[in-house]
Structure formats: structure tokens, C-alpha cells
Design an enzyme around this catalytic site. Structure first.
Site, PDB file in Angstrom:
ATOM      1  N   GLU A 184       0.833  -1.213   0.000  1.00  0.00           N
ATOM      2  CA  GLU A 184       0.000   0.000   0.000  1.00  0.00           C
ATOM      3  C   GLU A 184       0.867   1.263   0.000  1.00  0.00           C
ATOM      4  OE1 GLU A 184      -2.399  -1.543   3.297  1.00  0.00           O
ATOM      5  OE2 GLU A 184      -4.159  -1.179   2.051  1.00  0.00           O
ATOM      6  N   GLU A 235      -3.785  -9.555   3.585  1.00  0.00           N
ATOM      7  CA  GLU A 235      -4.564  -9.221   4.793  1.00  0.00           C
ATOM      8  C   GLU A 235      -5.682 -10.217   5.062  1.00  0.00           C
ATOM      9  OE1 GLU A 235      -3.413  -7.023   2.644  1.00  0.00           O
ATOM     10  OE2 GLU A 235      -2.818  -5.161   3.630  1.00  0.00           O
TER      11      GLU A 235
HETATM   12  C1  3H9 Z   1      -1.492  -4.987   7.003  1.00  0.00           C
HETATM   13  O1  3H9 Z   1      -0.535  -4.650   6.389  1.00  0.00           O
HETATM   14  C2  3H9 Z   1      -2.702  -4.118   7.231  1.00  0.00           C
HETATM   15  C3  3H9 Z   1      -2.756  -2.927   6.326  1.00  0.00           C
HETATM   16  O2  3H9 Z   1      -3.398  -3.255   5.105  1.00  0.00           O
HETATM   17  C4  3H9 Z   1      -3.615  -1.840   6.917  1.00  0.00           C
HETATM   18  C5  3H9 Z   1      -3.181  -1.272   8.202  1.00  0.00           C
HETATM   19  C6  3H9 Z   1      -3.998  -0.074   8.614  1.00  0.00           C
HETATM   20  N1  3H9 Z   1       4.121  -7.676  11.825  1.00  0.00           N
HETATM   21  O3  3H9 Z   1       7.476 -15.410   8.919  1.00  0.00           O
HETATM   22  P1  3H9 Z   1       8.844 -15.241   9.423  1.00  0.00           P
HETATM   23  C7  3H9 Z   1       7.619 -11.415  12.302  1.00  0.00           C
HETATM   24  S1  3H9 Z   1      -1.564  -6.497   7.728  1.00  0.00           S
HETATM   25  C8  3H9 Z   1       4.826  -8.058  12.907  1.00  0.00           C
HETATM   26  O4  3H9 Z   1       9.369 -16.238  10.371  1.00  0.00           O
HETATM   27  P2  3H9 Z   1       9.773 -15.564   6.732  1.00  0.00           P
HETATM   28  C9  3H9 Z   1       7.304 -12.878  12.535  1.00  0.00           C
HETATM   29  O5  3H9 Z   1       6.356 -13.041  13.551  1.00  0.00           O
HETATM   30  C10 3H9 Z   1       0.017  -7.221   7.440  1.00  0.00           C
HETATM   31  N2  3H9 Z   1       5.707  -9.089  12.888  1.00  0.00           N
HETATM   32  O6  3H9 Z   1       9.890 -15.061   8.245  1.00  0.00           O
HETATM   33  C11 3H9 Z   1       8.664 -13.407  12.896  1.00  0.00           C
HETATM   34  O7  3H9 Z   1       8.902 -13.072  14.251  1.00  0.00           O
HETATM   35  P3  3H9 Z   1       9.735 -14.059  15.201  1.00  0.00           P
HETATM   36  C12 3H9 Z   1       0.134  -7.745   6.074  1.00  0.00           C
HETATM   37  C13 3H9 Z   1       5.872  -9.738  11.728  1.00  0.00           C
HETATM   38  O8  3H9 Z   1      10.994 -15.083   6.072  1.00  0.00           O
HETATM   39  C14 3H9 Z   1       9.608 -12.595  12.019  1.00  0.00           C
HETATM   40  O9  3H9 Z   1       8.877 -11.426  11.658  1.00  0.00           O
HETATM   41  N3  3H9 Z   1       1.373  -8.507   5.961  1.00  0.00           N
HETATM   42  C15 3H9 Z   1       5.172  -9.397  10.579  1.00  0.00           C
HETATM   43  O10 3H9 Z   1       9.442 -17.016   6.707  1.00  0.00           O
HETATM   44  C16 3H9 Z   1      10.040 -13.317  10.769  1.00  0.00           C
HETATM   45  O11 3H9 Z   1       8.890 -13.791  10.086  1.00  0.00           O
HETATM   46  C17 3H9 Z   1       1.415  -9.811   6.248  1.00  0.00           C
HETATM   47  O12 3H9 Z   1       0.421 -10.418   6.559  1.00  0.00           O
HETATM   48  C18 3H9 Z   1       4.258  -8.310  10.648  1.00  0.00           C
HETATM   49  N4  3H9 Z   1       3.557  -7.898   9.575  1.00  0.00           N
HETATM   50  O13 3H9 Z   1       8.531 -14.802   6.115  1.00  0.00           O
HETATM   51  C19 3H9 Z   1       2.747 -10.448   6.098  1.00  0.00           C
HETATM   52  N5  3H9 Z   1       5.532 -10.231   9.583  1.00  0.00           N
HETATM   53  O14 3H9 Z   1      11.105 -14.151  14.564  1.00  0.00           O
HETATM   54  C20 3H9 Z   1       2.979 -11.408   7.241  1.00  0.00           C
HETATM   55  C21 3H9 Z   1       6.449 -11.060  10.108  1.00  0.00           C
HETATM   56  O15 3H9 Z   1       9.711 -13.370  16.518  1.00  0.00           O
HETATM   57  N6  3H9 Z   1       4.324 -11.952   7.223  1.00  0.00           N
HETATM   58  N7  3H9 Z   1       6.665 -10.774  11.392  1.00  0.00           N
HETATM   59  O16 3H9 Z   1       8.982 -15.351  15.164  1.00  0.00           O
HETATM   60  C22 3H9 Z   1       4.685 -12.950   6.408  1.00  0.00           C
HETATM   61  O17 3H9 Z   1       3.943 -13.416   5.574  1.00  0.00           O
HETATM   62  C23 3H9 Z   1       6.079 -13.500   6.573  1.00  0.00           C
HETATM   63  O18 3H9 Z   1       6.493 -13.183   7.863  1.00  0.00           O
HETATM   64  C24 3H9 Z   1       7.102 -12.944   5.564  1.00  0.00           C
HETATM   65  C25 3H9 Z   1       8.522 -13.420   5.978  1.00  0.00           C
HETATM   66  C26 3H9 Z   1       6.766 -13.465   4.170  1.00  0.00           C
HETATM   67  C27 3H9 Z   1       7.118 -11.446   5.548  1.00  0.00           C
END
Ligand code: 3H9
Length: 698
Positions: free
Chosen positions: A104, A124
């Protein structure tokens, strides 16, 4: 603390580089940093701004940890609007995963460049919300409604090449994101390229939104977020940009306040927390270079397939050359499926089948394996014989694992000279498809053996859950209890079909009786016979009609009839007419007058039985934390992800209400409905399962 957004000035260009490891989530400091950076660039006389990320990625989204807490200004929609409205030319340079709020921010920039390995997406809906910082309004304006709907409702990640084709990204170029962003901004300035704000684009052409909503609802199986997201995209077509944003916000807030959002975010974090255990901290797994599997039936072949797909050479032992050939056939069949789905290349298929897989009938050939997994007949005596033989041939330090789903690992370990090297690796069938692996720790299992079990599971792409020894470990023990609750309801007046329907309406892909037909009714029959032989508590209510069904040769899908009649195919779901008479006969013999059950009561009893047993499993230390149970049920038993797992669901319902139900039902059946001590304790202390998860976080 280092700045969450680092400001740098190179000639006419200001660079805002996010530095918020590990994934540059758009938490409050990053949002403030972006706002300050934009202000500074404008005050500084810069002509262009480059937004990029340090470390492994551009922004992976909003900071999910902030959800459910009081909002903090500046909020992300405002940040996006601020960036888009800037009179400077704003370029985003993407690498890693530009997801959710990350994409975004990129869509609010005027130009987007990405490295070839970058992926973008709006995931999301997968965490129970919708893009809430303009994604549902901007993406359809950029790529059209159909493509935007597909990306937003699936939450899938789109590779850079496809994103360029669709028009999400303007240019793909190899290099450091800061450098390619800077060069792109400089070239745009040199060309005199205009500021390009997506909000100025006309409303996108609408599609048939009634049809889109109906199709999304059908796919979503009760999950709200994809359906809500379609409504937000509809607003992009029908309303001016600002009003569309307001509508998006309204829908976003509805989802933000939903239990489904809580459930899905619980699943997101629990999935990652489940393999973090205190006993694994600092413990290195043993080397795993070669695996052996004993028993080439459906389960053993699935395990071998999974190991081969993880890049491990596998020796498969069967009792006869014919059985070994049959096992090879099963494994090759599984691998052909993987080839067809693009999981492996033709070259990998050839290497795996010709070099990595070895069949044998000789125990001596297992001597080189680092880990041997036994998947033979589920009987203690058979297992013991096998383990004694394995102990004799396995090299020192080799790990001996049993795939048993119920039996006592400690008893099995005792027949070996190396109980510290023995553990349970309970796979779920089909093992190359199902994500769950219960790693079962015996009394003597060494920490590095447990770590190796987790390492193997991780390499196989599984969700590994640590389980202690008891009958059925975490999953099957709980399954056996909630299935019993369902059986009791059938004795008292419900039908298997009503129960399946009620649970499918709750979100399970299949109800317990359809699942039993799929798994094979003979499995439960064998288990009941074993338990009968071991002696059943006289206070337990017995339910015999499933045995009668098995005695009639009906084992479910594999024999064409079980609870359902499969003559018209598995999807037809026609009740087997033999079933209700068997149930009615048993009710009559037991003097039970059947009563009506509402779907709500079915759900409450079924879920309360599940939660109560799960609380016992946690209380006894069989599962370390409530989230271990939740992940077991989610990944092995089809529990609907948007409810988060049975113990998350219980928290959301309220533990006092659940306990009150259990105590009421205990008046009729005190043996079955004996409240779990942990549940009573949590209610007495006004705490819940999430508190336990938090207290046990590592
Ligand atoms: C959003 O954006 C809403 C908006 O539209 C509007 C807002 C108003 N936040 O998965 P990993 C942490 S909603 C906080 O093991 P990978 C995760 O918990 C969001 N923490 O690595 C982990 O922590 P820990 C939309 C986050 O390489 C560490 O980072 N975005 C977030 O296998 C490493 O993650 C998503 O839904 C976060 N957003 O994969 C994306 N993301 O080491 C969600 C990750 O303490 N994330 N962490 O366990 C993912 O899909 C995967 O984490 C990603 C990396 C592909 C990024």
C-alpha cells in the site's frame, strides 16, 4: 535505538530507508519516520524521494503486533495519503516481500521499481482483515478489478515479473534496492517525468459484484475477510476515491473487531511460536544426511516421499521383494503428483527416483542411516520386535523413531540399548501432504534427538508440535474424546448426519463421521478392541453400533459404505440406510428415549469436550502450551483456522461459560464430563489460555 527510517540526501533525491528488522513492519516508529522523512525532504528542497528497506525486505506490512491495541498516530492510511499527495516525485524500490501495508505504501508512491526476486501481495484476508490503507481502492485502479479481486481475496504473493506484467511495478531491475531506486528517480527527474498519483486515476470498470461475492462466499467457507474485501473493491468502482477510502476503513474496522481476526492472527503467531521450546534453545540437532523408513504402506511411503522431497536420500525396507516393489510404486506415484504440481522438476524427479531412493529387504542396509522411522503395523509386540532389530543394525548415534499414533514410546524404547536415541515421529496420512508432525518425547529422549526431530520436520515443511507420551499423544487423544461426545449425542437422539452438518457449518472441512469414513472405520474398531482388552472403566458409556457397522464389512470409503454410501461418489454424501437402524436398535436395547438436539447444542457439547480434554492435555504437560494444542488441531484435524484453534476459541467464548456447561452436563454423566483441573483453575483465577501462552513464551 537506531532510527527506524534513515534519511539520506543524494543530489536532488532524498532516500528514506526503513530499518526495522526483521521484516520492516510498519510499526509506529516507521510510520513516524516516513512522515518526518517526507516533511524533511520537502523542506530540504529535494525534487524526488526514494522509499526502500534495509535488510531482507521492503515493508512486509503493518505491524501485526499492534492490532487490538489502541491505535497510535500517525496511522498507516494517513501515511499513504501523505506520500501520495507529496509534490515531490516519490519512487518506491522493492525487494524481499512488499506485502499488505508495504504494497500500500508502494501504491501510494508515484513510481515503483523492484528487484527480480521481489514478491508483492495483499495478504490481509489471511489474517482476517482487508487491505486498510487504500489497497482495495488503489490496486483495482492500477490493474483492473478482476486481477485485483483475485490477488486480494486469495492473499497470494505475486512475483516481480508477473507484477510488472500486471502493471503493479513499472520496472524490474537487478541490484541493491537503494541504488536502483536512486538511479530510477534520477532518470525520471532527468526525463521530466510527471508526478503520478493513483488517486487521480478514474474509477475502475465494475464487474458483476453479486456473482463475485457469491463465488467468494462459496470459497471462503464461513470466513468473512475475503467477502468483506470484495465489498471494499466494489466501493472503488462506485464511489469517489475519498469516499471509497472511508468505506474501506469502515469494512476494515468491522473485521478488526471480529473474533475471526483474533483467531487468524493467533494462528499466524502460534505457527511460528510452536517450534520455539526452552529445551531446544542452544541445542544443535544431530547430522541428518540419510534416512531409512521401515514399512512401505501408505504411511511409510508418504513419509519416504516427504523426506525425498526435502532432499534426503531414503532407504526403504520392506519384508519381501514384492512388497518393496509395491512401496516403490507408491512413492513414485506420489512423486509424479509432485512433478505434475510443479513442486519438483523433471530432472529432480529422475535424480530422486534413480539415485536418492533405495529399496531393500535386508536390515543390514539400514546401518548407514542417521535416522530410521518405523511405520509398521500398529501393535506393541510388532513394534518391539522391529526396534530390537533396528537397535542391532543402526550405527551408534543413529536415531530410532516410531510413527505410532497411540502406543507408548517409553515401552518401545526399553527394548533398545539406546532409549535416549528413541522418539516418536507421528506423521498424518497422507504424510507427504499433511502439514502436522507430532514429535513425541519419551522419558529418556535426549534433547538433541528432539531437536533432530524438529529439524527433520522443518526440512519437510511441516509444523512440528512437541508432545509427551500418553495414549494418542495430543491430537488423537483429544479426537477420541470429542468423537466420544458425538457418539453419546447419537445415542441420545442426534444423527451422524446432523452432527456432520453442524460441524461443517462451524467451518470444519468435514464432520467427524465423514472423516471416519475417509480414514477407515476399521482403524477405530481395532482401537476399541485394544481398549476393551485393556479394560474399560465401568463408568464409561459404551457405544456399539460402529462395531456392528464394521462387522457388516463397512469400513467407509474404501469398502464403498460406512456412515455414508459412496456408490454415487464421495461428494454425493448419501447416508447409508443401514446406519440409523443400527443406532435405533442400540437405543432401544439401552432403553434410551431419543430427544432432539439443536445444532447449537451439538456444537457446544462437541467443542466443550474438545476443550476440556485439551485442557487436561496441557495440564498434564503432554502439550507444553495451549498453542501447541491449537496448532495440532489446525494442521492435523481440519480445525477451521479462522477460529484459531480450540483453546483460542474457548478464550473467545469465555472459559466460565464453558465450564458452567461442562458442570451442568456432568450431572448426567460425571465420568465423561469431569472438568479439567486446569480449566477450573483458570476460571478460579480469572485467567485464560492466552495468559498461559504468554507466560510460557520463549
Ligand atoms: C497490514 O498490512 C494491514 C494494512 O493493510 C492496513 C493497516 C492499517 N508484523 O514469517 P517469518 C515477524 S496487515 C509483525 O518467520 P519468513 C514474525 O512473527 C500485514 N511481525 O519469516 C517473525 O517473528 P519471530 C500484512 C511480523 O521469512 C519474524 O517477523 N502482511 C510481521 O518465513 C520473521 O517472520 C502480512 O500479513 C508483521 N507484519 O517470512 C505479512 N511479519 O522471529 C505477514 C512477520 O519473533 N508476514 N513478522 O517469530 C509474512 O507473511 C512472513 O512473515 C514474511 C517473511 C513473508 C514477511
Amino acid at each position: 535505538m537506531a532510527d527506524a527510517v534513515v534519511y539520506e540526501r543524494v543530489g536532488d533525491v532524498a532516500i528514506l530507508q526503513a530499518n526495522n528488522p526483521p521484516v520492516n513492519a510498519l510499526g509506529i516508529d516507521v510510520r513516524k519516520g516516513l512522515m518526518d522523512g517526507m516533511d524533511r525532504a520537502e523542506a530540504d528542497g529535494a525534487k524526488a524521494v526514494v522509499i526502500c528497506g534495509a535488510g531482507r525486505t521492503y515493508f512486509a506490512g503493518a505491524d501485526i503486533r499492534e492490532f487490538g491495541k489502541p491505535p497510535m498516530e500517525p496511522m498507516l492510511p494517513g501515511v499513504c495519503d501523505r506520500i501520495e499527495a507529496s509534490p515531490l516525485l516519490v519512487v518506491s524500490a522493492l525487494h524481499g516481500t512488499a506485502l499488505g501495508g508495504g504494497l500500500e505504501v508502494a501504491l501510494s508512491s508515484h513510481y515503483r521499481i523492484a528487484v527480480p526476486s521481489a514478491r508483492v501481495g495483499l495478504p490481509e484476508v489471511l489474517i482476517g482483515i482487508l487491505p486498510g490503507a487504500g489497497g482495495t481502492q488503489r490496486l483495482p485502479r492500477v490493474i483492473g478489478v478482476s486481477a485485483a479481486l483475485e490477488i486480494i481475496t486469495s492473499g497470494r504473493q505475486v512475483g516481480a515479473a508477473e507484477a510488472e506484467r500486471l502493471g503493479i511495478i513499472d520496472r524490474v531491475q537487478d541490484g541493491d534496492p537503494r541504488d536502483i531506486g536512486l538511479a530510477y528517480a534520477q532518470s525520471l527527474l532527468a526525463e521530466g517525468a510527471p508526478r503520478r498519483a493513483v488517486c487521480d486515476l478514474p474509477n475502475p470498470e465494475p464487474v458483476d459484484f453479486d456473482a463475485a461475492i457469491a463465488a467468494t462466499k462459496a470459497r471462503a467457507r464461513g470466513q468473512m475477510s475475503p467477502v468483506w474485501a470484495v465489498r471494499a473493491v466494489q466501493a472503488a468502482c462506485e464511489l469517489p476515491f475519498d469516499q471509497g477510502l472511508a468505506r474501506e476503513r469502515e469494512l476494515f474496522m468491522e473485521l478488526m473487531q471480529s473474533d475471526q481476526r483474533e483467531g487468524l492472527i493467533h494462528a499466524f503467531f502460534s505457527e511460528r511460536a510452536v517450534s520455539k521450546l526452552p529445551e531446544l534453545k542452544g541445542v544443535a540437532p544431530r547430522a541428518l544426511d540419510a534416512i531409512a523408513v521401515l514399512g512401505g504402506g501408505t504411511m511409510g511411503s508418504g513419509i519416504a516421499t516427504s523426506a525425498l522431497l526435502a532432499g534426503l536420500p531414503v532407504t526403504m525396507l520392506e519384508v519381501t521383494p514384492e512388497a518393496a516393489e509395491a512401496a516403490r510404486g507408491r512413492i513414485v506415484g506420489n512423486l509424479e503428483g509432485a512433478l505434475k504440481r510443479g513442486k519438483i522438476s523433471a530432472a529432480q524427479f529422475d535424480t530422486i527416483t534413480q539415485e536418492a531412493l533405495r529399496l531393500t529387504t535386508d536390515y543390514a542396509d539400514l546401518g548407514a542411516a542417521d535416522l530410521i522411522i518405523e511405520a509398521v503395523f500398529e501393535e506393541m509386540e510388532v513394534k518391539k520386535q522391529v526396534f530390537a532389530k533396528l537397535d542391532a543394525v543402526a550405527k551408534p548415534g543413529a536415531i530410532l523413531a516410531s510413527n505410532t499414533s497411540y502406543l507408548d514410546i517409553n515401552e518401545i524404547a526399553q527394548v533398545t540399548s539406546r532409549p535416549a536415541d528413541v522418539l516418536g515421529l507421528h506423521f498424518f496420512s497422507p504424510a507427504h501432504v499433511m502439514k502436522l508432525l507430532e514429535v513425541v518425547v519419551g522419558d529418556a529422549t535426549a534433547p538433541d534427538v528432539l531437536a533432530t526431530g524438529f529439524d527433520l520436520g522443518k526440512r519437510m515443511g511441516k509444523i512440528c508440535v512437541r508432545a509427551g507420551v500418553c495414549d494418542g499423544f495430543i491430537g488423537n487423544r483429544i479426537l477420541s474424546t470429542y468423537r466420544t461426545a458425538a457418539d453419546h449425542m447419537i445415542l441420545d437422539g442426534a444423527s451422524p448426519y446432523q452432527i456432520d452438518d453442524a460441524l461443517e457449518a462451524f467451518g470444519f472441512a468435514m464432520g467427524p463421521y465423514a472423516v471416519a469414513d475417509l480414514a477407515g472405520l476399521d482403524i477405530g474398531w481395532a482401537m476399541r478392541k485394544r481398549k476393551q482388552a485393556e479394560g474399560i472403566d465401568p463408568r464409561a458409556r459404551q457405544c456399539d453400533y460402529p462395531d456392528r457397522l464394521c462387522e457388516g464389512g463397512h469400513f467407509g470409503q474404501k469398502t464403498g459404505k460406512g456412515f455414508y454410501d459412496y456408490a454415487g461418489g464421495a461428494r454425493a454424501r448419501v447416508p447409508n440406510p443401514d446406519v440409523m437402524p443400527l443406532i435405533e436398535a442400540e437405543r432401544a436395547a439401552k432403553g434410551i428415549t431419543p430427544r432432539d438436539f439443536t445444532d447449537d447444542e451439538i456444537l457446544r457439547r462437541y467443542m466443550a469436550a474438545m476443550v476440556n480434554e485439551a485442557a487436561k492435555v496441557v495440564g498434564e504437560g503432554i502439550a507444553r502450551r495451549p498453542l501447541d494444542v491449537d496448532m495440532t488441531l489446525l494442521f492435523g484435524y481440519g480445525f477451521p483456522r479462522y477460529h484459531g484453534g480450540p483453546l483460542k476459541w474457548a478464550d473467545l467464548q469465555g472459559l466460565p461459560e464453558l465450564l458452567a456447561d461442562i458442570r451442568t452436563w456432568a450431572q448426567d454423566d460425571p465420568y465423561f464430563w469431569e472438568p479439567a483441573p486446569l480449566l477450573e483453575q483458570l476460571v478460579a483465577e480469572n485467567r485464560n489460555f492466552e495468559d498461559l501462552n504468554r507466560e510460557n513464551a520463549t
